[in-house]
Structures are given as structure tokens and as C-alpha cells.
Design an enzyme around this catalytic site. Structure first.
Site, PDB file in Angstrom:
ATOM      1  N   ASP A  67       0.815  -1.220   0.000  1.00  0.00           N
ATOM      2  CA  ASP A  67       0.000   0.000   0.000  1.00  0.00           C
ATOM      3  C   ASP A  67       0.846   1.266   0.000  1.00  0.00           C
ATOM      4  O   ASP A  67       2.069   1.215   0.164  1.00  0.00           O
ATOM      5  CB  ASP A  67      -0.963   0.012   1.204  1.00  0.00           C
ATOM      6  CG  ASP A  67      -0.308  -0.470   2.509  1.00  0.00           C
ATOM      7  OD1 ASP A  67       0.929  -0.454   2.582  1.00  0.00           O
ATOM      8  OD2 ASP A  67      -1.038  -0.845   3.435  1.00  0.00           O
ATOM      9  N   HIS A 132      -7.330  -4.168  10.296  1.00  0.00           N
ATOM     10  CA  HIS A 132      -7.072  -4.036   8.854  1.00  0.00           C
ATOM     11  C   HIS A 132      -5.826  -4.820   8.446  1.00  0.00           C
ATOM     12  O   HIS A 132      -4.929  -5.058   9.257  1.00  0.00           O
ATOM     13  CB  HIS A 132      -7.004  -2.563   8.404  1.00  0.00           C
ATOM     14  CG  HIS A 132      -5.781  -1.792   8.799  1.00  0.00           C
ATOM     15  ND1 HIS A 132      -5.807  -0.444   9.061  1.00  0.00           N
ATOM     16  CD2 HIS A 132      -4.476  -2.157   8.964  1.00  0.00           C
ATOM     17  CE1 HIS A 132      -4.591  -0.028   9.353  1.00  0.00           C
ATOM     18  NE2 HIS A 132      -3.763  -1.046   9.306  1.00  0.00           N
ATOM     19  N   GLU A 137      -9.616  -1.512   5.248  1.00  0.00           N
ATOM     20  CA  GLU A 137     -10.227  -1.131   6.518  1.00  0.00           C
ATOM     21  C   GLU A 137     -11.492  -1.952   6.777  1.00  0.00           C
ATOM     22  O   GLU A 137     -12.016  -2.583   5.850  1.00  0.00           O
ATOM     23  CB  GLU A 137     -10.570   0.367   6.485  1.00  0.00           C
ATOM     24  CG  GLU A 137      -9.376   1.294   6.279  1.00  0.00           C
ATOM     25  CD  GLU A 137      -8.483   1.431   7.528  1.00  0.00           C
ATOM     26  OE1 GLU A 137      -8.458   0.511   8.368  1.00  0.00           O
ATOM     27  OE2 GLU A 137      -7.795   2.458   7.646  1.00  0.00           O
TER      28      GLU A 137
HETATM   29  C1  F6R Z   1       1.560  -1.398   6.172  1.00  0.00           C
HETATM   30  C2  F6R Z   1       0.208  -1.925   6.279  1.00  0.00           C
HETATM   31  C3  F6R Z   1      -0.577  -1.882   7.537  1.00  0.00           C
HETATM   32  C4  F6R Z   1       0.253  -2.109   8.796  1.00  0.00           C
HETATM   33  C5  F6R Z   1      -0.614  -1.989  10.037  1.00  0.00           C
HETATM   34  C6  F6R Z   1       0.186  -2.138  11.305  1.00  0.00           C
HETATM   35  O1  F6R Z   1       2.064  -1.555   4.863  1.00  0.00           O
HETATM   36  O2  F6R Z   1      -0.291  -2.373   5.303  1.00  0.00           O
HETATM   37  O3  F6R Z   1      -1.605  -2.838   7.472  1.00  0.00           O
HETATM   38  O4  F6R Z   1       0.835  -3.381   8.739  1.00  0.00           O
HETATM   39  O5  F6R Z   1      -1.244  -0.737  10.038  1.00  0.00           O
HETATM   40  O6  F6R Z   1       1.043  -1.060  11.423  1.00  0.00           O
HETATM   41  P1  F6R Z   1       2.228  -1.045  12.506  1.00  0.00           P
HETATM   42  O7  F6R Z   1       3.159  -2.116  12.087  1.00  0.00           O
HETATM   43  O8  F6R Z   1       2.846   0.311  12.366  1.00  0.00           O
HETATM   44  O9  F6R Z   1       1.594  -1.303  13.808  1.00  0.00           O
END
Ligand code: F6R
Length: 243
Positions: A67, A132, A137
Site C-alpha cells: 500500500d 485491517h 479497513e
Molecule cells: C503497512 C500496512 C498496515 C500495517 C498496520 C500495522 O504496509 O499495510 O496494514 O501493517 O497498520 O502497522 P504497525 O506495524 O505500524 O503497527
């Protein structure tokens, strides 16, 4: 879903590293599905060290990211393009021409074309505190391909820590769809910390529902979930802890 639970986060990441080294060395032309955020950083640090020690090469590896934010340029300090370059790509021997990160709404067709011609062998996922995966989402269709999303307010406040203020956090992103994620041959999910415990328990023990996107992973035949004690504290089953 195979679940590996750890008391010690370093051991968790060391084991994920072993899995990665093994998969890459067994298939040097592997297509890796890559993620951003805090979760992958300890893995990327270890992969960089292993590369420097000559234990792995990324020369023939393809990297495809989940993403990207919309509304900030690629050279913005928080773009995922920048993240990947600084946290991983610039330190290893990957050919940048073999790295793909969605860009904006105009690039969707091109990015989907890459997904259609490069089956992902190993997809890395973090999980949002709202469940997500990628930026799919709650409410995202399980049938979705690459698309533009309106970011959940929960996601924006969670990610505010990377920006100077909430106002600076983009409102939209482009993400690989859930259908695309499920196409991967193998999926590694990493979740650490208390703030992931609710999402982790719903992903593992809850019903499969579009309101908790990660619950769809229950349907995939080859998911490996690595969690620490805090992220796993609400799980119903009895799980043996590694170190
Ligand atoms: C990132 C992504 C998100 C994150 C998720 C967790 O490319 O696709 O789904 O993996 O928001 O984020 P962190 O690791 O910062 O807690």
C-alpha cells in the site's frame, strides 16, 4: 493458521528471519509481498545484517508492497516509497527495477497488472489495531483487488505518531485488495504489543467477517502468525510459548 507465540520479541523476529532466509535461499527469484509500518522494521534490520554477512542475496528477488498513502509525494518523509528505500532497499542488493509500490489512483491498473503476472510467494502482513490488513479497513470487500480507500479515523490516529500532527496524516491510500492478499502462496503475519490484542483475538477466534478484515486469513491454507505475549493475551486457546 499456525500460531507461534513468544515471550521475547527478539526471538520472535529471529525465527521470522530464519523463515525468510530459508524461503529466499530455496527460491532466489522469490516474489516477496512487503509491508511498512513499525512491525516489519526489526525483520528488515535482520535481513540487512544477513545480507551484509553474505547469508542471503536479493539480486533476483522481486518486492511488491501492499500500500501507499495518497496525497503525499513519493519523496515525503512518510511515503511508503521512501520507507522501503530507507529501511530496506538501499541497504541490500535488490534491483530497484524489480520493486513495485502502488502510487496513486492512476497507477491502479498498472499495479494490478504486476500482481496478475507476479504471484506472491511470501506475503508479510502487520495488522491494524482495528483488524485491517494492507489498508483494507473494516467493511472492505473480501473480493477486492487494488483500490483506493478512505482511511479509518482509528488508522489515522494510530499513524499520527509518524507525522507531526493528525492533520498531516493522509485521509486516503491505495492498497492491494483482500482478494489479492489471499492469492499469496504463504502469508506471515506479525503482531506485537497490547494494542493489537483485540484485533488478534478476533482474527484468530472470531467469526470471519468483513468488519474485521484480518479474519479472512482463517480461510487461507498457509498462514503463519507470529505474536508476542501481549498481542496474544486475549486468545482463547492454550498456546505454548517459545522463549
Ligand atoms: C503497512 C500496512 C498496515 C500495517 C498496520 C500495522 O504496509 O499495510 O496494514 O501493517 O497498520 O502497522 P504497525 O506495524 O505500524 O503497527
Amino acid at each position: 493458521m499456525k500460531i507461534y507465540k513468544y515471550n521475547n520479541k527478539n526471538n520472535l523476529y529471529d525465527d521470522v528471519l530464519k523463515l525468510y532466509i530459508n524461503e529466499i535461499n530455496n527460491n532466489p527469484k522469490i516474489n516477496l509481498g512487503l509491508a511498512t509500518g513499525s512491525t516489519p522494521i526489526p525483520l528488515y534490520e535482520r535481513l540487512i545484517n544477513s545480507y551484509k554477512e553474505g547469508k542471503v542475496s536479493f539480486k533476483d528477488v522481486t518486492g511488491i508492497n501492499l500500500d501507499e498513502y495518497i496525497g503525499i509525494s513519493r519523496d515525503h518523509f512518510q511515503s511508503y516509497y521512501n520507507f522501503m528505500y530507507n529501511q530496506l532497499f538501499k541497504h541490500i542488493d535488490i534491483n530497484l527495477e524489480n520493486t513495485y509500490i502502488p502510487k496513486d489512483e492512476k497507477s491502479i491498473e498498472e499495479f494490478q497488472g504486476i500482481l496478475n503476472t507476479h504471484k506472491i510467494d511470501l506475503q508479510l502482513l502487520g495488522i491494524g489495531s482495528n483488524g485491517h490488513i494492507g489498508f483494507n479497513e473494516p467493511g472492505s470487500s473480501f473480493e477486492s483487488n487494488t483500490h483506493v480507500v478512505l482511511l479509518d479515523e482509528k488508522t489515522r490516529t494510530d499513524n499520527q505518531r509518524f507525522f507531526n500532527s493528525l492533520d498531516e496524516v493522509p485521509t486516503h491510500a491505495v492498497t492491494m485488495g483482500i482478494k489479492d492478499i489471499l492469492e499469496a502462496k504463504m502469508i506471515v503475519v506479525i503482531a506485537t504489543g497490547d494494542n493489537k490484542s483485540d484485533a488478534v483475538s478476533k482474527m484468530v477466534d472470531g467469526e470471519v467477517t468483513e468488519s474485521l478484515p484480518a479474519s479472512v486469513l482463517q480461510k487461507h491454507p498457509n498462514v503463519h502468525l507470529f505474536i508476542d505475549k501481549d498481542a496474544g493475551k486475549l486468545l482463547k486457546g492454550e498456546y505454548k510459548y517459545e522463549d
